[in-house]
Design an enzyme around this catalytic site. Sequence first.
Site, mmCIF file in Angstrom:
data_model
loop_
_atom_site.group_PDB
_atom_site.id
_atom_site.type_symbol
_atom_site.label_atom_id
_atom_site.label_comp_id
_atom_site.label_asym_id
_atom_site.label_seq_id
_atom_site.Cartn_x
_atom_site.Cartn_y
_atom_site.Cartn_z
ATOM 1 N N CYS A 196 0.832 -1.209 0.000
ATOM 2 C CA CYS A 196 0.000 0.000 0.000
ATOM 3 C C CYS A 196 0.864 1.257 0.000
ATOM 4 C CB CYS A 196 -0.978 -0.039 1.170
ATOM 5 S SG CYS A 196 -2.385 1.084 0.966
ATOM 6 N N HIS A 217 -3.801 -5.472 1.255
ATOM 7 C CA HIS A 217 -3.410 -5.842 2.616
ATOM 8 C C HIS A 217 -3.898 -7.264 2.911
ATOM 9 C CE1 HIS A 217 -2.092 -1.864 3.997
ATOM 10 N NE2 HIS A 217 -3.147 -1.346 3.409
#
Length: 495
Positions: A335, A432
């Site tokens: 991310c 994630h």
Amino acid sequence: MNTRTPALMIQATGSNAGKSTLVAGLARALVRRGLKVAPFKAQNMSNNAAVTVDGGEIGRAQAVQARAARMPPSVHMNPVLLKPETDTGAQIIVQGKRWGTLRAKSFLDKKAALLPAVLESFSLLADQADLVLVEGAGSPAEVNLRSGDIANMGFASAADVPVVLVGDIDRGGVIASLAGTHLVLEPEERARISGFIINKFRGDVSLFDQGLVAVTRLTGWPSLGVVPWLPQVAWLPAEDAVDLDRIHASLSTRVIAVPVLARIANFDDLDPLGMEPGVKLIFVRPGEAIPGNADVIILPGSKSTIGDLAFLRAQGWDIDIKAHVRRGGRVLGLCGGYQMLGKTIADTEGVDGAPGIVEGLGLLDIATVMSADKSTTLVRGTHCTTGADVEGYEIHLGRSEGRDCERPLIMIDGRPDGAISADRRVEGTYVHGLFTGDAFRKKWLADLGIASSLAYEAQIESALDALADHLEMHLDIDQILKIAHSRHSSSASAA
């Protein structure tokens, strides 16, 4: 406002006293007794977030508590989530959606306006449950924050919920902390507390018998039990960065290093790696160098990508990372860490800080453009290199494009995600939770020459059951249930 469903609020004399863990353990214990239990936390502050089925954000702790209660996570379990971006400001999430960004002083002035949303979420959960377990935030003794409170006694009073107060004996001074909390509370707040719990005791519990007598003498509150330290709790996903070093102690020569960014986010991505016997997971603190013997460097998520990129450079970690790649080492960016690996990050709207364009680490041929549109979604896909199934979630601002995106890391319903460098040493993704999947983690580690033996999801379930067994043994669960049901009784008599 639902006033019929039994409910109980777990508050504590301070932060990190184990409120989240106790709620999770009680939830699992009560579910095993046949009750439908809903966890709830009015206001949370954490950069470890989870995504719900309907695409909203809640604190990671409430997602774990939902799992303990065998309920799907809901945005109503954590209607107000504060995600710190600087030392004085945070992004505000209300009922799962981005509400705005405020400095701490501005939030204190406006938080009372969020009480209707908080009570609405609580009522919706209460309508679907036999019992609601509520977690407080910080401590009710923070009387400087009492005005407009929605996290502790302010909520308990508005929703008419009885309270049990937790003291953390591991940090010392537990008698004084309980007695001191009693001293600073208002009379009606003291009366709302129906008992206390001593948490994290190490050694012979009977040695604290006189301590229990002293607390009751000083406060009038009865003891509901003393909870000994339980090592298995370390296996559960943590919410606060202070817990980063709670797992991993392998003697393996395979080293994975993780720089601890100032605004590190969703660091529970790394929990499964830390549990692997063949992995030595090292969290590199500010002021430390990234070890030269690292096989992989993982750049974790960040709540402030541009700010944490500057922080990374201030530690000299950019030099360490580039030297690591030159030596043939591998890097994975998750991310915000993925965004840092590119050539540039453009934030012309000032979404992530001051407007402008900054240079990234230049290890991936991508460029990122920040935007106010936030992606929050659960995803399923396929790892492009190994073909392993992947499950996870996205929580991010911005879009990344470039030549290395032609070699995506993951395919999500036919959509490419992430990038891989031409020499395949550097990878990045917006997803994630990759490592919670045993199939993906096993193949990813096999590429490093590490045999995976961990069944992660089974381990989490085992830890939750062990925690529930532990609380059944050391707490007066029957009395705790009576306290929760007193809300129903008091509401009925008032009617």
